[in-house]
Scaffold this active site. Structure first.
Site, short mmCIF file in Angstrom:
data_model
loop_
_atom_site.label_atom_id
_atom_site.label_comp_id
_atom_site.label_asym_id
_atom_site.label_seq_id
_atom_site.Cartn_x
_atom_site.Cartn_y
_atom_site.Cartn_z
N HIS B 83 23.48 -57.14 -6.25
CA HIS B 83 22.53 -56.14 -5.75
C HIS B 83 23.26 -54.82 -5.49
O HIS B 83 22.85 -53.77 -5.97
CB HIS B 83 21.85 -56.63 -4.47
CG HIS B 83 21.18 -55.54 -3.69
ND1 HIS B 83 20.00 -54.97 -4.11
CD2 HIS B 83 21.52 -54.89 -2.56
CE1 HIS B 83 19.65 -54.03 -3.25
NE2 HIS B 83 20.56 -53.95 -2.29
N ASP B 112 21.62 -27.31 -25.66
CA ASP B 112 22.08 -28.69 -25.51
C ASP B 112 23.32 -28.68 -24.64
O ASP B 112 23.74 -27.62 -24.19
CB ASP B 112 22.35 -29.35 -26.87
CG ASP B 112 22.08 -30.85 -26.81
OD1 ASP B 112 22.43 -31.46 -25.79
OD2 ASP B 112 21.52 -31.39 -27.77
N TRP B 147 30.35 -55.74 -3.62
CA TRP B 147 30.50 -54.57 -4.48
C TRP B 147 31.83 -53.90 -4.25
O TRP B 147 32.31 -53.14 -5.07
CB TRP B 147 29.35 -53.56 -4.25
CG TRP B 147 29.57 -52.60 -3.12
CD1 TRP B 147 29.35 -52.79 -1.81
CD2 TRP B 147 30.09 -51.26 -3.24
NE1 TRP B 147 29.68 -51.69 -1.09
CE2 TRP B 147 30.14 -50.72 -1.94
CE3 TRP B 147 30.51 -50.46 -4.30
CZ2 TRP B 147 30.59 -49.43 -1.67
CZ3 TRP B 147 30.96 -49.18 -4.03
CH2 TRP B 147 31.00 -48.67 -2.72
N SER B 177 32.16 -44.51 -19.41
CA SER B 177 30.92 -43.78 -19.62
C SER B 177 30.79 -42.64 -18.61
O SER B 177 30.47 -41.51 -18.98
CB SER B 177 29.76 -44.75 -19.50
OG SER B 177 28.61 -44.10 -19.09
N SER B 178 31.06 -42.95 -17.34
CA SER B 178 30.88 -41.91 -16.33
C SER B 178 31.86 -40.77 -16.53
O SER B 178 31.49 -39.61 -16.38
CB SER B 178 31.08 -42.49 -14.93
OG SER B 178 30.21 -43.55 -14.72
N HIS B 261 35.03 -43.56 -1.27
CA HIS B 261 34.36 -42.53 -0.51
C HIS B 261 33.90 -41.35 -1.36
O HIS B 261 32.76 -40.95 -1.25
CB HIS B 261 35.13 -42.07 0.72
CG HIS B 261 34.22 -41.30 1.60
ND1 HIS B 261 33.39 -41.86 2.52
CD2 HIS B 261 33.87 -39.99 1.56
CE1 HIS B 261 32.60 -40.95 3.04
NE2 HIS B 261 32.88 -39.80 2.47
N GLU B 263 32.98 -41.63 -4.19
CA GLU B 263 31.84 -42.23 -4.88
C GLU B 263 30.54 -42.06 -4.07
O GLU B 263 29.50 -41.74 -4.63
CB GLU B 263 32.10 -43.71 -5.15
CG GLU B 263 30.89 -44.51 -5.56
CD GLU B 263 30.44 -44.24 -6.98
OE1 GLU B 263 31.20 -43.58 -7.72
OE2 GLU B 263 29.35 -44.68 -7.35
N TYR B 265 29.72 -39.73 -2.23
CA TYR B 265 29.24 -38.36 -2.41
C TYR B 265 28.75 -38.13 -3.82
O TYR B 265 27.85 -37.32 -4.06
CB TYR B 265 30.31 -37.35 -1.99
CG TYR B 265 30.39 -37.35 -0.49
CD1 TYR B 265 29.31 -36.89 0.25
CD2 TYR B 265 31.47 -37.87 0.19
CE1 TYR B 265 29.31 -36.96 1.62
CE2 TYR B 265 31.49 -37.94 1.57
CZ TYR B 265 30.40 -37.47 2.27
OH TYR B 265 30.40 -37.55 3.63
N SER B 276 17.13 -29.50 -2.77
CA SER B 276 17.27 -28.06 -2.65
C SER B 276 16.47 -27.31 -3.72
O SER B 276 16.35 -26.09 -3.65
CB SER B 276 18.74 -27.65 -2.77
OG SER B 276 19.52 -28.43 -1.94
N HIS B 310 38.37 -44.46 6.82
CA HIS B 310 37.39 -44.84 7.84
C HIS B 310 36.72 -46.17 7.45
O HIS B 310 36.02 -46.75 8.26
CB HIS B 310 36.37 -43.74 8.10
CG HIS B 310 35.46 -43.40 6.97
ND1 HIS B 310 35.02 -42.13 6.73
CD2 HIS B 310 34.91 -44.13 5.97
CE1 HIS B 310 34.23 -42.10 5.68
NE2 HIS B 310 34.15 -43.30 5.19
N HIS B 311 36.94 -46.63 6.23
CA HIS B 311 36.45 -47.96 5.89
C HIS B 311 37.45 -49.03 6.30
O HIS B 311 37.22 -50.21 6.06
CB HIS B 311 36.20 -48.05 4.38
CG HIS B 311 35.12 -47.12 3.92
ND1 HIS B 311 33.81 -47.47 3.90
CD2 HIS B 311 35.18 -45.85 3.47
CE1 HIS B 311 33.09 -46.45 3.45
NE2 HIS B 311 33.89 -45.45 3.18
N THR B 336 27.75 -31.39 6.03
CA THR B 336 26.51 -32.13 5.81
C THR B 336 25.42 -31.58 6.72
O THR B 336 24.29 -31.36 6.29
CB THR B 336 26.74 -33.62 6.11
OG1 THR B 336 27.98 -34.01 5.52
CG2 THR B 336 25.64 -34.47 5.54
N LYS B 339 23.95 -28.27 5.61
CA LYS B 339 22.91 -28.39 4.59
C LYS B 339 21.58 -28.71 5.22
O LYS B 339 20.54 -28.16 4.83
CB LYS B 339 23.29 -29.48 3.60
CG LYS B 339 24.32 -29.01 2.65
CD LYS B 339 24.46 -29.99 1.53
CE LYS B 339 25.23 -29.32 0.43
NZ LYS B 339 24.66 -29.41 -0.84
N ARG B 458 27.55 -58.89 8.56
CA ARG B 458 26.99 -58.77 7.22
C ARG B 458 27.70 -59.77 6.31
O ARG B 458 28.67 -60.41 6.71
CB ARG B 458 27.13 -57.34 6.69
CG ARG B 458 28.55 -56.83 6.60
CD ARG B 458 28.59 -55.32 6.37
NE ARG B 458 28.44 -54.99 4.95
CZ ARG B 458 29.13 -54.03 4.31
NH1 ARG B 458 30.03 -53.32 4.96
NH2 ARG B 458 28.93 -53.78 3.05
#
Ligand code: HEM
Ligand code: CU
Lengths: 146, 632, 215
Positions: B83, B112, B147, B177-178, B261, B263, B265, B276, B310-311, B336, B339, B458
């Site tokens: 998931h 293009d 994950w 790909s990315s 991290h 990621e 963002y 926006s 922080h993780h 953040t 914004k 969790r």
């Protein structure tokens, strides 16, 4: 001050963020100081092809020889490791940095090319260096306090 | 144009002629059109959205009661792993990529992207990679290490099946790909802007795409490193994360979160860009503090690199590291917050229309703020020591990822659907869809805050009876199903729109940016004439020149001094579109087989090599454009 | 098929961009920035795990500086050949350009030969990726670097063929230039690997107390 702010934030101004326009084909900015007498400035400009728009084979070969000499110096430092003691690693890092810069600036033409390419590569290098130095630092610290 | 004497060129033997079908399956397989590729991305990732959503519902059913045995523990592990992996890598990232593909060329006034064939390649690799990673369901060994794939749990010692191998190989394929897409979009945005569109006249969505793509370019290689290390550990018995061989499982956490991290963002910035765009349009006001929104985005992109630990607050990195990362994490909440205030400022005093797209954007602001606040809470190590690995963190990241990224993306879908298809989505169903989603979402994830505070961990498949967790969990499950109804309503809306075909004009919302200036759906060449840009929100000021005075004080406009670009497009009378090509597909197949080879055996790798060489050689010897028949 | 359209494509590419920079070159630089992160992560992994092997062979027992110095020198010279090739291609000296590109291919292949020998030799001394953490980090890092070199060699061989056939010319020299950027980048990665893995850690001894762990 107001002018500076305007330059920084006013969206229609041509501030520093505006990408440099096409420079390729234009000559390299020649070196003008801050250090060095006329002789040194002349030498540096000769070495880096300041004022000219590209370099030639002679120059590339000189750079090649220079790289080879530094490699020899590195190996020499390796032979003297115990004498150099604490200086050993800094010396090696500086020598590697010189080689790195020489290849990037002259062989990869960043010295002769549009400055934007330098920004692109430098930003990758800066993020990489800072992030990984931080990683090395905290790993080492965590290891020592374990 | 200068003509040069014709010389011979390298010609690769062609096994089939240059594709030129305009309809049918081949027109999709050989396409290099950014709009078609965007559609492909959208459809594929929406399919995975359904799959991952069903996985989530299974998880919720299992957790609805204490001591439930609806799912086996192994199945539960696979489900929560897949998931998360699917939602992040196969849904939010590629849905954003669908928007990049569709909108970036339209917003910057190009025909293009910079490398159309590379763009097609990104899509094909993404498609095959997503199939590869989900193929594990069929072989019955779905990944089960989360994950985040924490070592040593993801190593062979504790996880001998093939599942996590599928996971690393799949992620590495998706990473290619990315990165290819990221390179493409940075180049496109920097180099393909319409004449006069300086960087600070670009729409915010384009800016956020630029920041996201830079993050992708720099962060995804780190995931590749983590993947390669885990893969060699699993397949070849190296010791990167194996403490018996001198390795260190904590290293995995460092490398993974170093990627992880940035990621998050990558996941949220495109949604911020969408919001926006939506808010100014429906508030009929330009975005409040354009430069601040842009700089805040760029600063987030930069600071996102220095918060990864922080993780890892409970790993034991020591007080110095914990404090430093705590401070940097709290600091990153500042841009953040900037914004959020800019969005509120945009709404202030506007003449607001509450369309579905707008409602989703407003929902985004509210939900994302809640998620951001719980983020700041566990930016403090002592607090986080209580919250780490509890449902509180689950609540946090669902508020930012669903309440943030996905609500933003749905807002974008409702906003741009008329542009993509030419028809409106129904507003009534849309509003119902929004209400169901918002309510279901809050019932599902709100209670998780106090579940976490009560200590529910969790990543566990069930819990004991007398913990006082049943009520909240049941509520969460019910919320999950309400949310599911919301998604069904969306699908119904799409079908409804396809049947009723309520025609939307080129500019249904009174839009501000260039994509609204061309027809809906846009012609194959996007713009009949490449637009000349003078202002930010140029299209708006073309429609309402009288408002120029209002926004540019005293009516004085700083003209671009270096406007040499505008001359250039004047003598461009021919429209050159890149020709279609089969080679991206072939190369994509080759890379997919290579991935399958790492999962099975060396012979399959050997098969993939000639296919990849075929794709590469054919690609490089095929000109982007065949010469036109009229000799042009 | 007339070549005119193709030539014009190349010119269009540079002239019609917003910044006046070539798309291909910009993308190559971005890719190199990306590769910096790739190798950066592997090199820091090596450094973090330096001196943490629990069993031998240790770096001081296997690394051979004289041989690696030679291979380093060869890779440096291949970079020199690369810039010369580009120079002559831009000057329209087709034969010289082809020869120098072939020189790059040759020197790169010799470098890979050295690496092959080195890996083999280490295996004989009992060091494989599975032996200890030094073997793991060493082989995967240098192996991936070798993979980059191999891709570069194939790319150069393709370009040498094009230059020989006359399809790689001064007006599409950008194709050689970006390949060159890649090649030089692989070279600077080696400069760092040579310093960090070889020179700095070549005298790394078994960590104190490791014998106790084994026995
Ligand atoms: C205001 C800014 C934010 C702050 C201060 C923040 C802070 C944190 C912290 C400290 C954690 C670790 C909690 C733990 O494991 O104990 C965390 C986890 C997480 N955050 Fe955020 N966060 C912020 C914004 C975001 C955004 C915008 C996203 C994604 C779009 C996000 C996604 C996640 C995810 C996915 C996790 C959980 C990772 C895992 O363990 O599986 N966060 N956040
Ligand atoms: Cu984080």
């Amino acid at each position: 001050m107001k002018k500076l702010l305007k330059k920084l934030f006013y969206h229609d101004g041509n501030g520093w963020w505006n990408l440099p326009k096409n420079m390729s084909g234009k000559p390299n900015p020649p070196y003008e100081g801050p250090i060095g007498g006329p002789w040194l400035i002349k030498m540096i400009n000769l070495m880096t092809y300041g004022g000219k728009s590209h370099a030639g084979p002679r120059f590339y070969i000189i750079v090649g020889i220079f790289l080879a000499i530094i490699t020899a110096l590195e190996v020499w430092a390796f032979e003297l490791e115990s004498e150099l003691a604490i200086l050993y690693i800094p010396i090696l890092l500086i020598l590697a940095l010189i080689k790195f810069v020489a290849v990037v600036a002259f062989y990869m033409h960043l010295r002769f090319d549009n400055r934007f390419f330098s920004y692109v590569f430098a930003s990758g290098m800066i993020v990489g260096t800072v992030v990984f130095s931080l990683l090395l630092f905290i790993s080492e610290a965590a290891y020592m306090t374990r | 144009m200068t003509t040069k004497p014709a010389t011979k060129s390298l010609v690769f033997p062609r096994f089939f002629p240059r594709p030129n079908s305009k309809t049918g399956i081949w027109s999709w397989i050989a396409t290099v059109d950014h709009k078609k590729i965007g559609t492909l991305y959208g459809i594929t990732s929406f399919f995975w959205f359904i799959v991952a959503g069903l996985e989530a519902l299974l998880i919720r059913i299992q957790l609805s009661q204490a001591n439930n045995d609806f799912l086996s523990p192994d199945m539960y592990n696979s489900l929560f792993t897949m998931h998360g992996t699917t939602m992040i890598f196969l849904v939010v990232m590629p849905l954003s990529a669908a928007f990049f593909n569709w909108l970036i060329p339209l917003q910057i006034g190009a025909r293009d992207v910079a490398f159309p064939r590379l763009n097609a390649l990104s899509y094909w690799i993404f498609l095959f990679g997503s199939i590869l990673i989900n193929f594990s369901w069929i072989t019955g060994e779905a990944p089960n290490g989360g994950w985040f794939g924490y070592a040593p749990n993801s190593g062979v010692t504790f996880n001998p099946g093939k599942g996590m191998t599928y996971w690393v190989v799949g992620l590495n394929v998706l990473g290619i790909s990315s990165i290819a897409a990221g390179l493409n979009f940075v180049t496109t945005i920097i180099n393909m802007r319409a004449p006069g569109m300086s960087m600070f006249k670009m729409p915010i969505f384009t800016w956020m795409t630029l920041v996201t793509s830079i993050l992708i370019i720099l962060a995804l290689p780190i995931l590749a490193v983590a993947g390669i290390q885990l893969q060699t550990d699993r397949i070849y018995g190296t010791h990167f994360f194996n403490s018996l061989g001198g390795g260190d499982p904590v290293m995995w956490q460092h490398i993974f979160w170093l990627f992880g991290h940035p990621e998050v963002y990558i996941l949220i910035l495109p949604a911020m860009g969408i919001v926006s765009e939506v808010l100014p349009t429906f508030a009929r006001k330009p975005i409040f503090g354009y430069s601040f929104v842009v700089f805040a985005g760029a600063v987030i992109g930069f600071m996102g690199w220095f918060v990864w630990s922080h993780h890892m607050f409970t790993v034991g990195l020591g007080p110095a590291a914990n404090s430093a990362f705590s401070i940097s994490t709290m600091l990153i909440a500042v841009p953040t917050g900037i914004k959020i205030f800019n969005w509120l400022g945009t709404l202030w005093g506007g003449s607001i229309r509450f369309n579905t797209a707008m409602l989703f954007s407003l929902g985004f602001i509210a939900m994302f703020t809640i998620g951001g606040l719980s983020g700041v809470m566990h930016a403090s190590p002592p607090t986080d020591a209580q919250q780490q690995d509890t449902y509180f963190v689950v609540a946090h990241f669902h508020y930012v990822l669903f309440g943030g990224a996905l609500l933003g993306i749905f807002s974008g879908i409702y906003f741009w659907w008329p542009k993509f298809t030419g028809y409106f989505l129904n507003e009534k169903i849309g509003k119902l869809n929004f209400i169901f989603m918002l309510i279901g979402f809050n019932i599902q994830f709100g209670p998780m805050h106090w579940l976490g505070m009560d200590g529910m961990p969790r990543r566990i498949y069930t819990y004991a009876e007398n913990m006082g967790w049943e009520g909240s969990n049941l509520a969460a499950t019910i919320g999950g199903f309400i949310l599911g109804v919301g998604v069904l309503l969306f699908i119904y809306n799409v079908i409804y729109s396809m049947i009723h075909k309520e025609v939307a004009g080129a500019d249904p919302w009174d839009g501000r940016t260039l994509e609204w200036s061309t027809s809906s759906p846009p012609p194959e060449h996007d713009f009949d004439e490449i637009p000349q840009v003078k202002f930010r929100d140029d299209f708006w000021f073309k429609k309402y020149p009288e408002t120029i005075k209002e926004y540019y004080e005293h009516g004085e406009i700083e003209e671009d001094t270096e406007d040499k670009l505008s001359e250039k497009s004047n003598h461009e009378d021919e429209i050159h579109l890149p020709d279609m090509s089969y080679y991206p597909f072939i190369l994509g197949v080759g890379i997919a087989i290579l991935g399958a080879g790492f999962l099975s055996n060396i012979y399959i790798i050997a098969i993939s090599v000639p296919i990849m060489i075929w794709g590469l050689l054919g690609w490089s010897m095929e000109p982007v454009n065949d010469p036109h028949p009229d000799g042009h | 098929m007339s070549e005119t359209a193709v030539i014009n494509n190349h010119q269009d590419e540079i002239e019609n961009t917003s910044t006046g920079l070539s798309n291909k070159k910009l993308m190559m630089w971005l890719f190199l920035a990306s590769d910096v992160m790739f190798f950066g992560a592997f090199i820091s992994t090596y450094l973090i795990y330096r001196g943490k092997s629990l069993v031998g062979p240790y770096p001081s027992e296997v690394l051979d500086i004289p041989i690696t110095t030679v291979s380093t020198f060869i890779l440096l010279m291949s970079s020199l050949a690369m810039v010369l090739a580009l120079h002559y291609l831009k000057e329209n000296e087709k034969n010289k350009a082809t020869l120098w590109i072939l020189g790059v291919v040759l020197l790169g292949t010799i470098f890979m030969g050295f690496q092959f020998y080195e890996f083999n030799h280490f295996a004989h001394l009992g060091l494989t990726p599975r032996t200890n953490i030094f073997g793991t980090t060493f082989f995967i890092l240098t192996g991936l670097h070798g993979g980059h070199v191999t891709i570069g060699i194939l790319w150069m061989a393709f370009l040498a063929y094009g230059s020989h056939k006359g399809t790689l010319r001064s007006d599409n020299a950008i194709d050689l230039e970006i390949a060159g950027l890649y090649w030089h980048f692989v070279d600077i990665v080696w400069i760092i690997i040579f310093t960090v893995i070889y020179l700095i850690s070549a005298n790394d001894m078994p960590p104190a107390g490791s014998e106790l762990l084994i026995h």
